[in-house]
Design a protein around this motif. Structure first.
Motif, short mmCIF file in Angstrom:
data_model
loop_
_atom_site.label_atom_id
_atom_site.label_comp_id
_atom_site.label_asym_id
_atom_site.label_seq_id
_atom_site.Cartn_x
_atom_site.Cartn_y
_atom_site.Cartn_z
N TYR A 158 93.56 -15.51 62.79
CA TYR A 158 94.30 -16.14 61.71
C TYR A 158 94.73 -17.51 62.27
O TYR A 158 95.14 -17.63 63.41
CB TYR A 158 95.55 -15.33 61.37
CG TYR A 158 95.26 -14.02 60.69
CD1 TYR A 158 94.90 -12.89 61.43
CD2 TYR A 158 95.35 -13.89 59.31
CE1 TYR A 158 94.64 -11.68 60.82
CE2 TYR A 158 95.09 -12.68 58.68
CZ TYR A 158 94.74 -11.59 59.45
OH TYR A 158 94.48 -10.40 58.83
N SER B 156 91.19 -25.61 55.50
CA SER B 156 89.78 -25.20 55.60
C SER B 156 89.40 -25.09 57.07
O SER B 156 90.06 -25.65 57.95
CB SER B 156 88.87 -26.20 54.90
OG SER B 156 88.96 -27.48 55.51
N ARG C 259 88.04 -14.78 57.37
CA ARG C 259 87.06 -14.81 56.28
C ARG C 259 87.19 -16.06 55.43
O ARG C 259 86.40 -16.26 54.50
CB ARG C 259 87.23 -13.56 55.40
CG ARG C 259 86.90 -12.26 56.12
CD ARG C 259 87.26 -11.06 55.27
NE ARG C 259 88.69 -10.95 55.08
CZ ARG C 259 89.30 -10.00 54.38
NH1 ARG C 259 88.57 -9.08 53.77
NH2 ARG C 259 90.61 -9.97 54.27
N GLY C 260 88.20 -16.87 55.71
CA GLY C 260 88.38 -18.11 54.96
C GLY C 260 89.33 -18.01 53.79
O GLY C 260 89.42 -18.94 52.97
N THR C 261 90.07 -16.93 53.68
CA THR C 261 91.03 -16.76 52.60
C THR C 261 92.31 -17.53 52.90
O THR C 261 92.95 -17.27 53.92
CB THR C 261 91.37 -15.27 52.38
OG1 THR C 261 90.15 -14.56 52.14
CG2 THR C 261 92.30 -15.11 51.20
N PRO C 262 92.70 -18.48 52.04
CA PRO C 262 93.87 -19.31 52.34
C PRO C 262 95.17 -18.76 51.76
O PRO C 262 95.17 -17.97 50.80
CB PRO C 262 93.51 -20.63 51.67
CG PRO C 262 92.73 -20.22 50.46
CD PRO C 262 91.97 -18.98 50.87
N SER C 263 96.27 -19.19 52.35
CA SER C 263 97.61 -18.94 51.83
C SER C 263 98.37 -20.25 51.93
O SER C 263 98.17 -21.00 52.89
CB SER C 263 98.34 -17.86 52.65
OG SER C 263 97.64 -16.65 52.67
N ARG D 92 101.51 -14.66 56.48
CA ARG D 92 100.61 -15.55 57.22
C ARG D 92 101.22 -16.92 57.43
O ARG D 92 100.72 -17.68 58.25
CB ARG D 92 99.28 -15.68 56.47
CG ARG D 92 98.52 -14.38 56.39
CD ARG D 92 97.27 -14.54 55.57
NE ARG D 92 96.58 -13.27 55.40
CZ ARG D 92 95.45 -13.12 54.73
NH1 ARG D 92 94.87 -14.17 54.18
NH2 ARG D 92 94.90 -11.94 54.61
N THR E 7 95.11 -28.64 51.11
CA THR E 7 94.00 -27.71 51.19
C THR E 7 93.67 -27.44 52.65
O THR E 7 93.42 -28.38 53.41
CB THR E 7 92.75 -28.26 50.49
OG1 THR E 7 93.06 -28.54 49.12
CG2 THR E 7 91.62 -27.25 50.55
N ILE F 223 95.01 -19.49 57.04
CA ILE F 223 93.67 -19.04 56.63
C ILE F 223 93.23 -17.92 57.56
O ILE F 223 93.51 -17.96 58.77
CB ILE F 223 92.69 -20.23 56.64
CG1 ILE F 223 91.39 -19.88 55.94
CG2 ILE F 223 92.45 -20.75 58.05
CD1 ILE F 223 90.51 -21.11 55.65
N ASP F 224 92.58 -16.90 57.02
CA ASP F 224 92.13 -15.81 57.88
C ASP F 224 90.68 -16.04 58.29
O ASP F 224 90.07 -17.04 57.94
CB ASP F 224 92.32 -14.46 57.18
CG ASP F 224 91.44 -14.28 55.95
OD1 ASP F 224 91.73 -13.35 55.17
OD2 ASP F 224 90.47 -15.04 55.76
#
Length: 124
Positions: free
Chosen positions: A33, A70, A54-58, A105, A68, A51-52
């Protein structure tokens, strides 16, 4: 283990944009993470975005729609694009990573690896 080095900070007028980058070394990058945090003078460190693997953002509510986060896996780099910057975004920005985050996160207490920080100053 992972070594983190931030870059891209600077001074900008309100409404402007900056892009922060965090170069990461170490195999942990690919399964960690990662997040961006900031600390203004006299205030506690707070989460901005995370971001984890897998690319999932918070995102923190204060930056949703403007920032943003990335990852560029080819370069082992974490990025933060900051648009529509406000004076209240002025702070030292830190990159952080951890192999496992059990809770929020965007809680800095959940991260064990930190960069040295890069200063962002937004003038009105």
């Amino acid at each position: 283990q992972v070594h983190l080095v931030e870059s891209g900070g600077g001074s900008v007028q309100a409404g402007g944009s900056l892009r922060l980058s965090c170069a990461a070394s170490g195999a942990l990058y690919y399964r960690a993470y990662m997040g961006w945090f900031r600390q203004a003078p006299g205030k506690e460190r707070e989460g901005v975005a995370a971001i984890d693997s897998r690319g999932t953002p918070s995102y923190a509510d204060s930056v949703k729609g403007r920032f943003t986060i990335s990852k560029d896996n080819a370069k082992s780099t974490l990025n933060l694009q900051m648009n529509s910057l406000k004076p209240e975004d002025t702070a030292m920005y830190y990159c952080a990573a951890d192999p496992y985050v059990a809770g929020s996160r965007t809680d800095p207490d959940n991260y064990g690896y930190w960069g040295q920080g890069t200063q962002v100053t937004v003038s009105s």
